[in-house]
Motif scaffolding. Structure first.
Motif, mmCIF file in Angstrom:
data_model
loop_
_atom_site.group_PDB
_atom_site.id
_atom_site.type_symbol
_atom_site.label_atom_id
_atom_site.label_comp_id
_atom_site.label_asym_id
_atom_site.label_seq_id
_atom_site.Cartn_x
_atom_site.Cartn_y
_atom_site.Cartn_z
ATOM 1 N N LYS A 56 1.265 0.349 -6.297
ATOM 2 C CA LYS A 56 0.667 1.460 -5.560
ATOM 3 C C LYS A 56 -0.812 1.191 -5.324
ATOM 4 O O LYS A 56 -1.348 1.433 -4.238
ATOM 5 C CB LYS A 56 0.839 2.745 -6.381
ATOM 6 C CG LYS A 56 1.265 3.953 -5.575
ATOM 7 C CD LYS A 56 1.305 5.202 -6.434
ATOM 8 C CE LYS A 56 2.631 5.389 -7.136
ATOM 9 N NZ LYS A 56 2.654 6.599 -7.983
ATOM 10 N N ALA A 59 -1.389 -1.455 -2.758
ATOM 11 C CA ALA A 59 -1.134 -0.894 -1.428
ATOM 12 C C ALA A 59 -2.244 0.054 -0.995
ATOM 13 O O ALA A 59 -2.294 0.468 0.156
ATOM 14 C CB ALA A 59 0.213 -0.160 -1.424
ATOM 15 N N ALA A 61 -2.769 3.094 -2.324
ATOM 16 C CA ALA A 61 -2.392 4.503 -2.444
ATOM 17 C C ALA A 61 -2.960 5.144 -3.714
ATOM 18 O O ALA A 61 -2.775 6.335 -3.940
ATOM 19 C CB ALA A 61 -0.871 4.643 -2.424
ATOM 20 N N TYR A 81 4.433 -2.235 2.255
ATOM 21 C CA TYR A 81 4.742 -1.691 0.925
ATOM 22 C C TYR A 81 6.044 -0.906 0.988
ATOM 23 O O TYR A 81 6.165 0.023 1.776
ATOM 24 C CB TYR A 81 3.566 -0.806 0.490
ATOM 25 C CG TYR A 81 3.791 0.030 -0.753
ATOM 26 C CD1 TYR A 81 4.347 -0.510 -1.893
ATOM 27 C CD2 TYR A 81 3.400 1.373 -0.779
ATOM 28 C CE1 TYR A 81 4.531 0.257 -3.030
ATOM 29 C CE2 TYR A 81 3.568 2.142 -1.907
ATOM 30 C CZ TYR A 81 4.138 1.582 -3.035
ATOM 31 O OH TYR A 81 4.315 2.350 -4.160
ATOM 32 N N PHE B 171 5.213 6.073 4.525
ATOM 33 C CA PHE B 171 5.040 4.894 5.367
ATOM 34 C C PHE B 171 3.857 5.081 6.318
ATOM 35 O O PHE B 171 3.043 4.183 6.487
ATOM 36 C CB PHE B 171 6.313 4.627 6.174
ATOM 37 C CG PHE B 171 6.193 3.460 7.107
ATOM 38 C CD1 PHE B 171 6.236 2.166 6.614
ATOM 39 C CD2 PHE B 171 5.998 3.643 8.459
ATOM 40 C CE1 PHE B 171 6.104 1.075 7.457
ATOM 41 C CE2 PHE B 171 5.858 2.563 9.316
ATOM 42 C CZ PHE B 171 5.913 1.284 8.808
ATOM 43 N N ARG B 173 1.268 6.858 5.827
ATOM 44 C CA ARG B 173 0.040 6.715 5.044
ATOM 45 C C ARG B 173 -0.287 5.243 4.821
ATOM 46 O O ARG B 173 -1.445 4.854 4.786
ATOM 47 C CB ARG B 173 0.207 7.392 3.678
ATOM 48 C CG ARG B 173 -0.397 8.788 3.594
ATOM 49 C CD ARG B 173 -0.642 9.211 2.163
ATOM 50 N NE ARG B 173 0.511 9.076 1.299
ATOM 51 C CZ ARG B 173 1.518 9.930 1.274
ATOM 52 N NH1 ARG B 173 1.506 10.991 2.050
ATOM 53 N NH2 ARG B 173 2.541 9.750 0.462
ATOM 54 N N SER B 174 0.768 4.411 4.643
ATOM 55 C CA SER B 174 0.526 3.012 4.318
ATOM 56 C C SER B 174 0.064 2.217 5.534
ATOM 57 O O SER B 174 -0.501 1.142 5.386
ATOM 58 C CB SER B 174 1.771 2.373 3.703
ATOM 59 O OG SER B 174 2.695 2.011 4.705
#
Lengths: 255, 289
Positions: A56, A59, A61, A81, B171, B173-174
């Motif tokens: 996480k 990535a 986040a 991700y 997704f 957000r990524s």
């Protein structure tokens, strides 16, 4: 295959005294080291060891409690991700084709068109995961394995230098796992950096050259055969899962 | 005969024609918005936002009386404020968006009722709550048409990220930071349609025009494009039939429109081919593969 042919040896991931966690309690404690660009690394360890937390954070986040993560050199490479339980609304009326096509976001963005070349790439990605013929099916009608295939097709289209997979083969049958592992090998051959959280040691030994064994603290990291020794695995299992609510402030951090 | 029942009321009376145009404009914007609210599991958010715009409209009313610009502006400010505050609290703290929205809209509603009762009689409160669909002037019609235009154009621009935000927010957000922006713009459209709607139907019934056609449409199709089309058509049809019923039987127009939309929902629930009751009760033979 022109869209996927790009060799991208830019995805090195460096951890510098990295501590990750929730509400001050560390889930990953003082991690140092580097995942080399183009390497294929398995992250293993018991439940609650901080494996998902680590992915996480790579990535983007989750921000570190301490230390930092450096990704690539210069311009930040694209990261794809796949979370452990992707919060996908399976009841939403959308077709497999459209779900896979989302992988093109990095190039098409908010308003960019999806031309003939991209349509061909979407078709190829769906074929590569063996879902040809399912294009117009709603995602709600897919089985668990088929859904995972569709998500891998989306990863293919993302064409990222770094690919992060969190327990991608949990509750997936042997044949689907084998097919998806072929994709992982292909990404490795294309010199993308692949990091996967896994529980099946047999798969790790067979497919992944590098392994990081983690149990909050890194236990061992390097060539898979030298990491997955009985002694190391035993040590990892001894790790305490629940965090201590009265834990003192970490000495190492203050030093 | 048929002419007398269906056409004459609109042909003979200007106020009926205006009401029809106003409700059609409302259905054009509110239909697609309702579909997305439903798909995002935010069906009750419309209701909460409708309450949230009340104090703004009430302050406008308190300062300028029954003035369209003042009440519209007030409603928009109050609606946006509640949407932004709820969104900000949800992102900054542990509290989920539904809980923070509930907190803010309840405060807002209580404030609204207090302000309305400070000045004016119950008739005025009824006007704010239940609208005046049979007394739409040019300015209100232009407002309703403008809201529909802005809604459809913004939805067209936002379509891709909005669908992505619904299906797989993680997704989105990524790969992009657009998620929060898209969510807020969407809430802004909800507020805009409710403010437009409360002039015609009132704050309480404007939500009905948004959610009932959308919920009905779900029993006829599962495709997003078709959902928005069916919802809009059901909205316009309910408006037409509701106005005719209110004309012939002397019923209040706003509630009549919503009751007809409610009837359309019950009909869809019973007969709809996608998961409707009849489909469940009359099983069809299964296929070979």
């Amino acid at each position: 295959m022109s869209l996927f042919a790009a060799k991208r040896r830019s995805g090195a991931i460096r951890f510098e005294d990295l501590t990750l966690g929730y509400d001050r309690h560390p889930a990953v404690h003082h991690l140092d080291g580097e995942i080399a660009a183009g390497s294929l690394t398995a992250v293993v360890g018991p439940n609650g060891a901080g494996k998902s937390t680590l992915l996480k954070a790579i990535a983007g986040a989750l921000s570190p409690l301490d230390g930092r993560i450096r990704i690539g050199t210069g311009e930040k490479p694209r990261i794809a991700y796949l979370p452990q339980a992707a919060d996908i609304d399976r009841a939403f009326p959308i077709a497999v084709y459209d779900l896979v096509a989302m992988g093109l976001w990095g190039r098409s963005g908010l308003f960019g068109g999806i031309g003939r070349k991209q349509q061909a790439a979407i078709g190829e990605a769906i074929a590569a995961v063996g879902l040809t013929g399912f294009e117009r099916r709603a995602i709600g009608t897919l089985s668990g394995g088929q859904m995972q295939r569709a998500l891998f097709a989306r990863l293919l289209l993302q064409d990222a230098a770094i690919i992060l997979l969190d327990e991608p083969f949990t509750a997936i049958d042997a044949r689907t796992t084998a097919d998806l592992l072929d994709l992982v090998r292909r990404w490795h051959a294309e010199e993308r950096t692949v990091v996967a959280v896994l529980h099946d040691m047999e798969v790790v030994r067979r497919v992944f050259p590098e392994t990081l064994l983690i149990a909050r603290e890194p236990i061992a990291w390097g060539e898979t055969a030298s990491v997955l020794t009985p002694e190391n695995l035993l040590e990892a299992r001894r790790m305490i899962e629940a965090f201590d609510p009265h834990a003192a402030v970490c000495e190492k951090a203050a030093a | 005969m048929l002419y007398d029942v269906l056409i004459a009321p609109f042909a003979d009376f200007d106020f009926m024609r205006r009401a029809l145009v106003g409700i059609a404009a409302l259905a054009l914007g509110a239909g697609p918005i309702g579909v997305f609210l439903m798909l995002r599991r935010m069906s009750l958010t419309g209701d909460a936002m409708a309450h949230a715009i009340l104090p703004g409209a009430a302050v406008g009313y308190l300062l300028y009386g029954l003035s369209l610009p003042a009440m519209t502006l007030g409603g928009l400010v109050a609606g946006f404020a509640v949407a932004l505050l709820a969104g900000a609290v949800a992102r900054a703290t542990e509290l989920r968006e539904d809980a923070s929205l509930a907190a803010f809209y309840l405060v807002s509603l209580a404030l609204g009722v207090t302000i309305v009762s400070l000045k004016g009689s119950n008739v005025d409160l009824l006007h704010v709550l239940f609208g005046t669909v049979l007394a739409l002037d040019d300015a209100t019609l232009l407002l309703l048409a403008g809201v529909a235009t802005i809604t459809l154009m913004t939805l067209a621009l936002l379509y891709r990220p909005l669908v992505l935000e619904c299906v797989d927010p993680g997704f989105l957000r990524s790969v992009s930071r657009a998620g929060a922006m898209v969510h807020l713009l969407f809430l802004a459209l909800v507020v805009l349609n409710l403010v437009g709607g409360f002039h015609a139907l009132g704050t309480l019934l404007a939500v009905g025009m948004m959610m009932l056609p959308a919920a009905s449409a779900r029993f006829w199709t599962a495709d997003i494009t078709r959902l928005t089309l069916v919802a809009t058509l059901i909205g316009i049809a309910s408006g037409t039939v509701g106005l005719l019923i209110s004309y012939h039987f002397g019923l209040p127009a706003g509630p009549a429109v919503i009751l007809v939309a409610g009837g359309a929902y019950l009909l869809s629930l019973a007969l709809g081919p996608v998961g409707g009751l009849m489909r469940l009760l009359l099983p069809v033979r299964h296929l070979e593969a």
